[in-house]
Design a protein around this motif. Structure first.
Motif, PDB file in Angstrom:
ATOM      1  N   HIS A  62       0.846  -1.206   0.000  1.00 52.00           N
ATOM      2  CA  HIS A  62       0.000   0.000   0.000  1.00 52.00           C
ATOM      3  C   HIS A  62       0.877   1.250   0.000  1.00 52.00           C
ATOM      4  O   HIS A  62       0.648   2.193  -0.761  1.00 52.00           O
ATOM      5  CB  HIS A  62      -0.908   0.013   1.232  1.00 52.00           C
ATOM      6  N   GLU A  63       1.881   1.237   0.861  1.00 53.05           N
ATOM      7  CA  GLU A  63       2.754   2.412   0.972  1.00 53.05           C
ATOM      8  C   GLU A  63       3.627   2.560  -0.265  1.00 53.05           C
ATOM      9  O   GLU A  63       3.864   3.684  -0.744  1.00 53.05           O
ATOM     10  CB  GLU A  63       3.615   2.281   2.228  1.00 53.05           C
ATOM     11  N   LEU A  64       4.111   1.442  -0.809  1.00 52.89           N
ATOM     12  CA  LEU A  64       4.902   1.498  -2.041  1.00 52.89           C
ATOM     13  C   LEU A  64       4.083   2.043  -3.202  1.00 52.89           C
ATOM     14  O   LEU A  64       4.584   2.828  -4.022  1.00 52.89           O
ATOM     15  CB  LEU A  64       5.423   0.097  -2.396  1.00 52.89           C
ATOM     16  N   GLN A  65       2.837   1.625  -3.280  1.00 53.93           N
ATOM     17  CA  GLN A  65       1.969   2.109  -4.351  1.00 53.93           C
ATOM     18  C   GLN A  65       1.764   3.617  -4.228  1.00 53.93           C
ATOM     19  O   GLN A  65       1.779   4.350  -5.226  1.00 53.93           O
ATOM     20  CB  GLN A  65       0.620   1.394  -4.294  1.00 53.93           C
ATOM     21  N   LEU A  66       1.621   4.081  -2.998  1.00 52.94           N
ATOM     22  CA  LEU A  66       1.472   5.517  -2.755  1.00 52.94           C
ATOM     23  C   LEU A  66       2.726   6.275  -3.186  1.00 52.94           C
ATOM     24  O   LEU A  66       2.647   7.322  -3.843  1.00 52.94           O
ATOM     25  CB  LEU A  66       1.186   5.757  -1.275  1.00 52.94           C
ATOM     26  N   LEU A  67       3.894   5.740  -2.849  1.00 53.08           N
ATOM     27  CA  LEU A  67       5.147   6.378  -3.246  1.00 53.08           C
ATOM     28  C   LEU A  67       5.304   6.414  -4.759  1.00 53.08           C
ATOM     29  O   LEU A  67       5.789   7.397  -5.317  1.00 53.08           O
ATOM     30  CB  LEU A  67       6.335   5.639  -2.617  1.00 53.08           C
ATOM     31  N   THR A 135      -4.217   0.191   7.293  1.00 56.76           N
ATOM     32  CA  THR A 135      -3.554   1.223   6.488  1.00 56.76           C
ATOM     33  C   THR A 135      -4.379   2.493   6.470  1.00 56.76           C
ATOM     34  O   THR A 135      -3.855   3.607   6.595  1.00 56.76           O
ATOM     35  CB  THR A 135      -3.341   0.719   5.049  1.00 56.76           C
ATOM     36  N   SER A 136      -5.692   2.354   6.336  1.00 57.81           N
ATOM     37  CA  SER A 136      -6.578   3.517   6.345  1.00 57.81           C
ATOM     38  C   SER A 136      -6.491   4.256   7.674  1.00 57.81           C
ATOM     39  O   SER A 136      -6.419   5.495   7.711  1.00 57.81           O
ATOM     40  CB  SER A 136      -8.022   3.075   6.085  1.00 57.81           C
ATOM     41  N   ALA A 137      -6.475   3.505   8.774  1.00 57.81           N
ATOM     42  CA  ALA A 137      -6.374   4.126  10.102  1.00 57.81           C
ATOM     43  C   ALA A 137      -5.037   4.850  10.261  1.00 57.81           C
ATOM     44  O   ALA A 137      -4.971   5.944  10.829  1.00 57.81           O
ATOM     45  CB  ALA A 137      -6.532   3.069  11.180  1.00 57.81           C
ATOM     46  N   LEU A 138      -3.976   4.253   9.726  1.00 56.73           N
ATOM     47  CA  LEU A 138      -2.653   4.864   9.803  1.00 56.73           C
ATOM     48  C   LEU A 138      -2.600   6.137   8.981  1.00 56.73           C
ATOM     49  O   LEU A 138      -2.051   7.159   9.426  1.00 56.73           O
ATOM     50  CB  LEU A 138      -1.597   3.862   9.316  1.00 56.73           C
ATOM     51  N   GLN A 145       1.652  14.456   3.652  1.00 57.34           N
ATOM     52  CA  GLN A 145       0.585  15.156   2.934  1.00 57.34           C
ATOM     53  C   GLN A 145      -0.189  14.221   2.010  1.00 57.34           C
ATOM     54  O   GLN A 145      -1.285  14.546   1.550  1.00 57.34           O
ATOM     55  CB  GLN A 145       1.165  16.303   2.115  1.00 57.34           C
ATOM     56  N   TYR A 146       0.382  13.035   1.732  1.00 64.67           N
ATOM     57  CA  TYR A 146      -0.280  12.076   0.839  1.00 64.67           C
ATOM     58  C   TYR A 146      -1.111  11.052   1.598  1.00 64.67           C
ATOM     59  O   TYR A 146      -1.829  10.272   0.986  1.00 64.67           O
ATOM     60  CB  TYR A 146       0.768  11.335  -0.005  1.00 64.67           C
ATOM     61  N   HIS A 147      -0.995  11.040   2.909  1.00 59.67           N
ATOM     62  CA  HIS A 147      -1.741  10.064   3.706  1.00 59.67           C
ATOM     63  C   HIS A 147      -3.174  10.549   3.907  1.00 59.67           C
ATOM     64  O   HIS A 147      -3.483  11.287   4.846  1.00 59.67           O
ATOM     65  CB  HIS A 147      -1.065   9.844   5.054  1.00 59.67           C
ATOM     66  N   VAL A 148      -4.035  10.117   3.024  1.00 59.88           N
ATOM     67  CA  VAL A 148      -5.456  10.453   3.095  1.00 59.88           C
ATOM     68  C   VAL A 148      -6.228   9.141   3.074  1.00 59.88           C
ATOM     69  O   VAL A 148      -6.067   8.340   2.146  1.00 59.88           O
ATOM     70  CB  VAL A 148      -5.891  11.331   1.902  1.00 59.88           C
ATOM     71  N   SER A 149      -7.046   8.896   4.092  1.00 65.84           N
ATOM     72  CA  SER A 149      -7.711   7.594   4.220  1.00 65.84           C
ATOM     73  C   SER A 149      -8.620   7.298   3.037  1.00 65.84           C
ATOM     74  O   SER A 149      -8.850   6.138   2.692  1.00 65.84           O
ATOM     75  CB  SER A 149      -8.518   7.532   5.513  1.00 65.84           C
TER      76      SER A 149
END
Length: 271
Positions: A62-67, A135-138, A145-149
């Motif tokens: 999930h985090e890699l996809q976001l990056l 992941t959503s809770a985190l 700035q990219y961490h949006v549930s």
């Protein structure tokens, strides 16, 4: 003052994401050690270890996809991270598959009982869903700035080709990866992990722009759960049936067709 404060905001966010992924790996590693020491029933032991391994894989992906979405102009950086975390997963998740296709392969080859296989499959699917909501809770904490549930609950269709090509892509990726997994067993562990990480990176490079090159039904469920809800037949065929088809073809080829071809060739030579 935190050493990250002197960096550009983009670099701060990248470092935070990397720190989160490594924290997940460390926490899961600790949980695995505790589980090995405390759980003595084989069924519970298998379930918990498979749950933890799938959880680590899904959260990190999930985090890699976001990056990767934040650095589309630098695919080399994303592929480097894919290679690095493939190594990390290979080193830390020994004894688990984190992939329903891997369990199916072991069951079909007689290396795992149906009961154990069913427990591992259940653990993987439950873990895939749990990792999504964790992941959503985190991301709700807003550490970057990219961490949006809302990102985890929106369907971003990764399939960029028609259904036939998407099925072929996922089936071929599954075929190649599990063929390597099967035939690299005699290779030294350190070398084997590097070879598999390199193969995963190549498959992501080759098929990532087509389907995301997931070739893991549990991981696909975690990454694209809302898409399964909105377009279930398409996603079921591409991300569940196609990788399973790749496994089936791989087993048929290496267990039946190639031995049959070899035997025929030997008989013809004797005649």
């Amino acid at each position: 003052m935190s050493p990250l404060l002197g960096l550009r905001p983009e670099l701060q966010d990248t470092c935070t994401s990397l720190g989160l992924m490594l924290s997940v790996v460390l926490l899961i590693g600790l949980a695995r050690v505790v589980a090995r020491q405390q759980l003595h029933r084989p069924v519970a032991h298998a379930f918990v270890l498979e749950f933890l391994a799938t959880f680590q894989l899904c959260c990190c992906t999930h985090e890699l996809q976001l990056l990767s979405e934040q650095h589309p102009a630098h695919p080399t950086w994303t592929l480097t991270l894919v290679y690095f975390f493939s190594l990390v997963h290979g080193l830390t998740l020994v004894g688990t598959s984190s992939n329903p296709c891997g369990v199916m392969m072991q069951m079909m080859l007689g290396g795992m009982s149906p009961e154990t296989g069913a427990v591992r499959l259940l653990a993987q699917l439950v873990s895939a869903l749990c990792s999504r909501y964790c992941t959503s809770a985190l991301w709700n904490l807003g550490l970057t700035q990219y961490h949006v549930s809302e990102r985890t609950f929106a369907c971003k269709n990764p399939i960029q080709v028609d259904l036939f090509k998407a099925v072929i892509t996922e089936a071929v990726c599954s075929f190649l990866f599990h063929s390597a997994l099967l035939h690299f067993q005699e290779v030294r562990t350190k070398l084997r992990i590097h070879l598999l990480a390199a193969l995963i990176t190549f498959l992501v490079y080759a098929g990532g722009s087509l389907t995301g090159a997931v070739f893991n039904p549990a991981l696909a469920l975690s990454l694209h759960f809302m898409c399964f809800d909105e377009a279930f037949p398409q996603f079921f065929i591409v991300y569940w049936l196609a990788p399973s088809l790749g496994i089936l073809l791989m087993i048929l080829m290496f267990s039946f067709f190639l031995p049959w071809l070899h035997n025929n060739h030997t008989i013809n030579k004797k005649e």
